[in-house]
Design a protein around this motif. Sequence first.
Motif, PDB file in Angstrom:
ATOM      1  N   HIS A  34      11.005  -0.824   4.477  1.00 48.67           N
ATOM      2  CA  HIS A  34      10.016  -0.209   5.370  1.00 48.67           C
ATOM      3  C   HIS A  34       9.853   1.268   5.080  1.00 48.67           C
ATOM      4  O   HIS A  34       8.738   1.781   4.988  1.00 48.67           O
ATOM      5  CB  HIS A  34      10.435  -0.436   6.821  1.00 48.67           C
ATOM      6  CG  HIS A  34      10.441  -1.877   7.188  1.00 48.67           C
ATOM      7  ND1 HIS A  34      10.723  -2.336   8.452  1.00 48.67           N
ATOM      8  CD2 HIS A  34      10.194  -2.976   6.451  1.00 48.67           C
ATOM      9  CE1 HIS A  34      10.660  -3.650   8.479  1.00 48.67           C
ATOM     10  NE2 HIS A  34      10.346  -4.056   7.257  1.00 48.67           N
ATOM     11  N   THR A  35      10.988   1.942   4.880  1.00 49.67           N
ATOM     12  CA  THR A  35      10.872   3.384   4.598  1.00 49.67           C
ATOM     13  C   THR A  35      10.208   3.608   3.248  1.00 49.67           C
ATOM     14  O   THR A  35       9.399   4.516   3.088  1.00 49.67           O
ATOM     15  CB  THR A  35      12.262   4.042   4.613  1.00 49.67           C
ATOM     16  OG1 THR A  35      13.155   3.196   3.886  1.00 49.67           O
ATOM     17  CG2 THR A  35      12.766   4.255   5.999  1.00 49.67           C
ATOM     18  N   LEU A  36      10.549   2.757   2.306  1.00 50.99           N
ATOM     19  CA  LEU A  36       9.902   2.908   1.000  1.00 50.99           C
ATOM     20  C   LEU A  36       8.393   2.785   1.137  1.00 50.99           C
ATOM     21  O   LEU A  36       7.625   3.491   0.489  1.00 50.99           O
ATOM     22  CB  LEU A  36      10.415   1.858   0.020  1.00 50.99           C
ATOM     23  CG  LEU A  36      11.877   1.974  -0.422  1.00 50.99           C
ATOM     24  CD1 LEU A  36      12.198   0.857  -1.398  1.00 50.99           C
ATOM     25  CD2 LEU A  36      12.136   3.317  -1.049  1.00 50.99           C
ATOM     26  N   MET A  37       7.995   1.873   2.016  1.00 45.51           N
ATOM     27  CA  MET A  37       6.560   1.657   2.130  1.00 45.51           C
ATOM     28  C   MET A  37       5.835   2.844   2.748  1.00 45.51           C
ATOM     29  O   MET A  37       4.643   3.036   2.511  1.00 45.51           O
ATOM     30  CB  MET A  37       6.285   0.386   2.945  1.00 45.51           C
ATOM     31  CG  MET A  37       6.434  -0.848   2.109  1.00 45.51           C
ATOM     32  SD  MET A  37       5.606  -0.695   0.502  1.00 45.51           S
ATOM     33  CE  MET A  37       6.988  -0.467  -0.578  1.00 45.51           C
ATOM     34  N   LEU A  38       6.578   3.632   3.529  1.00 46.41           N
ATOM     35  CA  LEU A  38       5.950   4.862   4.018  1.00 46.41           C
ATOM     36  C   LEU A  38       5.493   5.693   2.822  1.00 46.41           C
ATOM     37  O   LEU A  38       4.366   6.186   2.753  1.00 46.41           O
ATOM     38  CB  LEU A  38       6.938   5.662   4.859  1.00 46.41           C
ATOM     39  CG  LEU A  38       7.222   5.080   6.244  1.00 46.41           C
ATOM     40  CD1 LEU A  38       8.222   5.952   6.977  1.00 46.41           C
ATOM     41  CD2 LEU A  38       5.918   4.978   7.020  1.00 46.41           C
ATOM     42  N   GLY A  73      -0.796   5.625  -1.667  1.00 46.05           N
ATOM     43  CA  GLY A  73      -2.094   4.960  -1.570  1.00 46.05           C
ATOM     44  C   GLY A  73      -3.152   5.894  -1.030  1.00 46.05           C
ATOM     45  O   GLY A  73      -4.285   5.927  -1.541  1.00 46.05           O
ATOM     46  N   VAL A  74      -2.784   6.655  -0.012  1.00 45.32           N
ATOM     47  CA  VAL A  74      -3.761   7.581   0.571  1.00 45.32           C
ATOM     48  C   VAL A  74      -4.167   8.631  -0.451  1.00 45.32           C
ATOM     49  O   VAL A  74      -5.344   8.963  -0.607  1.00 45.32           O
ATOM     50  CB  VAL A  74      -3.177   8.248   1.832  1.00 45.32           C
ATOM     51  CG1 VAL A  74      -4.093   9.361   2.321  1.00 45.32           C
ATOM     52  CG2 VAL A  74      -2.986   7.218   2.924  1.00 45.32           C
ATOM     53  N   ALA A  75      -3.168   9.138  -1.187  1.00 44.59           N
ATOM     54  CA  ALA A  75      -3.475  10.141  -2.204  1.00 44.59           C
ATOM     55  C   ALA A  75      -4.416   9.563  -3.250  1.00 44.59           C
ATOM     56  O   ALA A  75      -5.398  10.202  -3.671  1.00 44.59           O
ATOM     57  CB  ALA A  75      -2.194  10.627  -2.867  1.00 44.59           C
ATOM     58  N   THR A  76      -4.140   8.315  -3.646  1.00 42.68           N
ATOM     59  CA  THR A  76      -5.008   7.675  -4.624  1.00 42.68           C
ATOM     60  C   THR A  76      -6.433   7.594  -4.099  1.00 42.68           C
ATOM     61  O   THR A  76      -7.406   7.876  -4.801  1.00 42.68           O
ATOM     62  CB  THR A  76      -4.498   6.255  -4.931  1.00 42.68           C
ATOM     63  OG1 THR A  76      -3.120   6.332  -5.221  1.00 42.68           O
ATOM     64  CG2 THR A  76      -5.243   5.659  -6.099  1.00 42.68           C
ATOM     65  N   LEU A  77      -6.517   7.190  -2.832  1.00 41.04           N
ATOM     66  CA  LEU A  77      -7.836   7.083  -2.223  1.00 41.04           C
ATOM     67  C   LEU A  77      -8.546   8.434  -2.242  1.00 41.04           C
ATOM     68  O   LEU A  77      -9.745   8.520  -2.550  1.00 41.04           O
ATOM     69  CB  LEU A  77      -7.659   6.590  -0.786  1.00 41.04           C
ATOM     70  CG  LEU A  77      -8.808   5.796  -0.186  1.00 41.04           C
ATOM     71  CD1 LEU A  77      -9.123   4.609  -1.055  1.00 41.04           C
ATOM     72  CD2 LEU A  77      -8.419   5.352   1.211  1.00 41.04           C
ATOM     73  N   GLY A  78      -7.797   9.475  -1.931  1.00 39.08           N
ATOM     74  CA  GLY A  78      -8.391  10.813  -1.945  1.00 39.08           C
ATOM     75  C   GLY A  78      -8.929  11.167  -3.317  1.00 39.08           C
ATOM     76  O   GLY A  78     -10.068  11.611  -3.464  1.00 39.08           O
ATOM     77  N   LEU A  80      -9.417  -2.041  -4.227  1.00 41.87           N
ATOM     78  CA  LEU A  80      -8.157  -1.432  -4.657  1.00 41.87           C
ATOM     79  C   LEU A  80      -7.249  -1.198  -3.457  1.00 41.87           C
ATOM     80  O   LEU A  80      -6.043  -1.482  -3.501  1.00 41.87           O
ATOM     81  CB  LEU A  80      -8.458  -0.110  -5.364  1.00 41.87           C
ATOM     82  CG  LEU A  80      -7.285   0.566  -6.041  1.00 41.87           C
ATOM     83  CD1 LEU A  80      -6.831  -0.265  -7.212  1.00 41.87           C
ATOM     84  CD2 LEU A  80      -7.658   1.950  -6.489  1.00 41.87           C
ATOM     85  N   THR A  81      -7.833  -0.710  -2.383  1.00 41.96           N
ATOM     86  CA  THR A  81      -7.038  -0.445  -1.192  1.00 41.96           C
ATOM     87  C   THR A  81      -6.453  -1.746  -0.647  1.00 41.96           C
ATOM     88  O   THR A  81      -5.292  -1.795  -0.248  1.00 41.96           O
ATOM     89  CB  THR A  81      -7.908   0.234  -0.129  1.00 41.96           C
ATOM     90  OG1 THR A  81      -8.640   1.264  -0.760  1.00 41.96           O
ATOM     91  CG2 THR A  81      -7.060   0.816   0.961  1.00 41.96           C
ATOM     92  N   ILE A  82      -7.263  -2.797  -0.632  1.00 43.02           N
ATOM     93  CA  ILE A  82      -6.751  -4.082  -0.136  1.00 43.02           C
ATOM     94  C   ILE A  82      -5.576  -4.540  -0.991  1.00 43.02           C
ATOM     95  O   ILE A  82      -4.552  -5.006  -0.491  1.00 43.02           O
ATOM     96  CB  ILE A  82      -7.880  -5.136  -0.142  1.00 43.02           C
ATOM     97  CG1 ILE A  82      -8.945  -4.735   0.883  1.00 43.02           C
ATOM     98  CG2 ILE A  82      -7.330  -6.516   0.160  1.00 43.02           C
ATOM     99  CD1 ILE A  82     -10.176  -5.611   0.854  1.00 43.02           C
ATOM    100  N   LEU A  83      -5.708  -4.346  -2.286  1.00 36.92           N
ATOM    101  CA  LEU A  83      -4.622  -4.734  -3.193  1.00 36.92           C
ATOM    102  C   LEU A  83      -3.347  -3.971  -2.853  1.00 36.92           C
ATOM    103  O   LEU A  83      -2.256  -4.549  -2.749  1.00 36.92           O
ATOM    104  CB  LEU A  83      -5.043  -4.457  -4.637  1.00 36.92           C
ATOM    105  CG  LEU A  83      -4.044  -4.849  -5.722  1.00 36.92           C
ATOM    106  CD1 LEU A  83      -3.890  -6.362  -5.756  1.00 36.92           C
ATOM    107  CD2 LEU A  83      -4.502  -4.352  -7.072  1.00 36.92           C
ATOM    108  N   GLN A  84      -3.508  -2.668  -2.659  1.00 37.99           N
ATOM    109  CA  GLN A  84      -2.320  -1.874  -2.339  1.00 37.99           C
ATOM    110  C   GLN A  84      -1.704  -2.305  -1.031  1.00 37.99           C
ATOM    111  O   GLN A  84      -0.486  -2.440  -0.912  1.00 37.99           O
ATOM    112  CB  GLN A  84      -2.699  -0.389  -2.266  1.00 37.99           C
ATOM    113  CG  GLN A  84      -2.978   0.214  -3.620  1.00 37.99           C
ATOM    114  CD  GLN A  84      -3.316   1.676  -3.494  1.00 37.99           C
ATOM    115  OE1 GLN A  84      -4.129   2.073  -2.681  1.00 37.99           O
ATOM    116  NE2 GLN A  84      -2.704   2.491  -4.333  1.00 37.99           N
ATOM    117  N   ILE A  85      -2.570  -2.520  -0.033  1.00 32.90           N
ATOM    118  CA  ILE A  85      -2.058  -2.893   1.286  1.00 32.90           C
ATOM    119  C   ILE A  85      -1.337  -4.230   1.224  1.00 32.90           C
ATOM    120  O   ILE A  85      -0.313  -4.442   1.881  1.00 32.90           O
ATOM    121  CB  ILE A  85      -3.219  -2.930   2.303  1.00 32.90           C
ATOM    122  CG1 ILE A  85      -3.776  -1.531   2.520  1.00 32.90           C
ATOM    123  CG2 ILE A  85      -2.744  -3.510   3.623  1.00 32.90           C
ATOM    124  CD1 ILE A  85      -2.752  -0.518   2.953  1.00 32.90           C
TER     125      ILE A  85
END
Lengths: 494, 122, 497
Positions: free
Chosen positions: B81-85, B91-96, B38-43
């Motif tokens: 780029h800013t949007l991707m921040l 993504g991090v929240a999802t991972l959490g 999932l993380t790879i997909l998001q990245i």
Amino acid sequence: MIETHLPALIALNFLAFSVIIPLFGMWRVQWSQPLAVLGGGISAILSVYGFITYVNDTPLRYFFGAWEPPIGIEFVYDGLSAFVIMVINVIAFIVLIHSGPISVKEFPRKRMAYYSVAMLMMLGFNGMVLTGDLFNLFVFLEIASLSTYALIAIGEKPAPFAAFRYLIIGTAGGTLFLLGVGFLYTVTGTLNIIDMTAMIPEFADNRAVITGTILIVTGIAIKAALFPMHGWLPDSYTFASSSSSALIAPIGTKVAAYVLFRVILYLFGIEWADLVIPLTWIIGVLASIGILYGSIMAIAQNELKRMLAYSSVSQLGYIILGLSLANPYGFIGALLHLLNHAVMKACLFMVAAHIRMKEGHSDISRFNHTYRKKYPWTMFSFSVAAISMVGLPPLAGFFSKWYLALGTIEANSWVFLTVILFSSLLNAVYFFRILEKVYMKDPFADKEIPDDQAQPDEVKPSMLWTTLTFAAALFLIGIFNVAIVAVLLNIFPA
Amino acid sequence: MLDFLYGHYAYWLTIVLVCIGLYGIIFKKNLVKKTIGLTILQISVVLFWVAIGSKWGATVPVYDPDIPVADAANYLNPLPHTLMLTAIVVGVATLGVAFSLLISVYNRYKTLDEEEILNEIQ
Amino acid sequence: MTDLTLIPLYAVLVSLVAVPFILASDKRPNLREFWTILAAVIKFGLVLLLLPSAIQGETIELHLIEIAPGVPLALMADPFGVFFAVIASGLWIFTSFYSIGYMRGAGEKKQTRYFASFAVCLSATIGIAFSANLLTFVIFYEILTLATYPLVIHKENKEAISAGRQYLAYTLTAGLLLVAAAAITYYLTGTMDFQPGGVFGGLDLTAPLMVTVFLLFLGGVGVKAGIMPIHSWLPTAMAAPTPVSALLHAVAVVKSGVFGVVRVVGYVLGTDVMTAFSLHEILMVLAGITIILASLLAFRQDNLKRRLAYSTVGHLSYIVLGAALITPLGMTGGIMHIAAHATMKITLFFCAGAIYVNLHKENISDLNGIAKVMPWTMGAFVIGSMGLAGIPPLNGFVSKWYLAMGSLEGSMVIPVLILVISGLLNVGYFFPIIWRAYFKKGGPELEKHGEASPFMVVPIMVTAVLSILFGLFPNLFFHFFELASDISLSIFNGGTP
């Protein structure tokens, strides 16, 4: 102040309460639920007020910090979003009132976190409906989804696992959506929905736009549990706590369906959406299959909540089928069904909660005729909602199906008409099966269950009258549907 | 042809990563590996957005008196780029959330193998 | 003349208003039955108020609220509606008295639910009679379906439950077909009103479309009208208590079906459309087959109520046949038969119920010699069965006569033959019952029994006498004949009688 900031207030109110609840909740945990009710109530009142005031006006565009697009971001409060916002906030408000005793019984120590997350989820849903910007739509979608995962995880033993599977599927959907937005952005150079709409005619046959559209629709369809992307839904709704399923089931998938409306009917418009690939036809077919599949699976279930979950898959199909017809009747039917189904499903899941609370299970095969004496009003509400689901007049469910049927005739889609009518029969099968068990002595039973000792044993009043409110609403919506329909007709994008 | 392959290398990378991510999500039985997929997909999607915001021969979007602003080709597009921040944060929240769910699953089932859990549920 | 506008609404609502009172009097049976009878009498009185204007061919219309854009929930008391309402509400009074005797005599449980559902059924029936458009009709039609269900499953045994399931499966499907038909009609014509002569005039129609619409309509109303091959719920529904079979499955519900057939033929599709696409031939063939087959099947039933049910199936198709002839006289005969069959068949069912409660006998083979102990009941039975066979001077003869005249008017001979054969078959399947009752020696168990309770016998006698009176004087009291011929003329002349 209310006048100008209304759209933002409705949504951000939830954010405020998601912070207020932990603050007070750490001090007095029993305050969490009343605070959540208060938060839900404020937004509900504001959204009803807004709906009545602005529904016939031009769309209200709210620019955050007075920065206009393309630099700033905006909320768009037009007829469609006002309607959907009102539906979800009012339903959520009533369900939150209802959830009090359940939360004490099922997760007494997690109440503070639960209600705080519930507020966040409502923020997400409200944001999804109101936002005028595709990237913010993604962000709100993720806020809503993450909170939903958390809420679903509070429940029975398999709940976290069900939530995890939903998380995987849901996040994949969200990611596809984001990818699709990226495609659209590369071509149009904007993320604002209104700006993008203006540019679509120039680029509608661009391959990047088509790919992006497919990705967006797929991503949202996962959230809306459109067949065959519904796999996450039955487990999630079944294993979640009764209060969560009553809160999420009527609202969650509806908001996703709303996004499909927004994207297909407003962002693209029907003619551009179908320019290269017959997009509406494809989702119409999928919705039809989903309607039949959901109903048939619902018949096969023995667990009330799982049955209701499959029924949701089926009913979502109606809404999306109405969208795919892309004519005024289909549109009215779909939106009216969005409202009706939200009320019916909330009512039914609340009844399931009552039974779980009193009997400790919701296994249909163990239902018996003592329920009619023990829970007369609960069962009355169930009957009303069930009959409305089957689509018998003069209850609300009949009218949404009626408009959908007119829509299919106008579109000359005889197959879809057959699907709508046939699935009503399937609904009748799985609902009358329960009504039969509850209202009649089972003559096939091995041993007689005496009903002489059964005494009225209803749930707490706060749970009872909320359920009855929904049951009464089904009558009222049915009889006064013209008032709603008149509004919806104005909303239809010509 | 070669130009086409070479000139779009960022997109090829995205496609490869999306495929790897989806493969992980669908075929891996271990829930942690699913999460990695999932993380790879998001990245991959984040990289895609970053790629569409960049231009050959342009500089960072910070105003420089030597480079005329009038010609947009001189600066990168800062918006993706800013949007991707934000997207990364999501993504991090999802991972959490995913990991906290996994901890809860592990505490209840003492395993993270999908099939074993499914067997136990049924 | 007083303002009658709201009378149809009151007539529909009065039995609905009685429901809470009936439910609240759960513990006091006498009070509870008082409410039922009060509601029945008031309802009948209200309907009678509408009769004079109906005889003059006037239509009272009442628009309540808009229930779909451009389609109001509307009631209208036109002659045909009043005609049906008079029959249904009038017979409800007798049935109410009879129910008291029957339910108490048979010691049935859950009588409150029974009387409450009954009242709702009557509201729905009158609603059907007074519906001014298809959507209103559909709404009351579905309410009737739902309200009848608790009555069908009343006994809560295996037989009743499977009957209930079958009943729902048939009627809910029918409701959906009707919805589809109504939706298509609305889409094509832009109106849902019932208009004498139909609403399809002046439209460019194709045969496949109209056949589809017609078949949808037929599926929708035909189930309740018991047209073969979709009749089989009716014999099964005899699992219900006898008063239900008597009023609902001989009068209210099934007549709503045939009422619907006449409405569809005369007021929605219109006679021109029917003949233009040969739709009436479809209907005629189905009705003819049903009449003959149902009579033949009636022979095979040993259960008295089931035999009566098959007889009902056959006689309902008389009415359908009358509509299908598309001649003024045939239509008159069909409409007359609605009234005629109602009084006769309710008499027969009342008799069957009285025999069941009094002697606990359900099968024809057990009926030997019962005329000795129940002379009045069996006397009424003879009258009713002779009437159904079409023997003058009973009222079954009048309607059959007009049906025959109607077919000759349209130069058709086969319908006349069907009527004659069916009359003979009627005699054939009723005669064994009468023969057993009068000429066979009964068993010893009959000795300690007398006539059934007066609550049952009096309604039986009244309906039997009515059958004779209406046969001799078709215009007595309610001007049934005048109404029927006016209605039929208005259908053919597009509104003016």
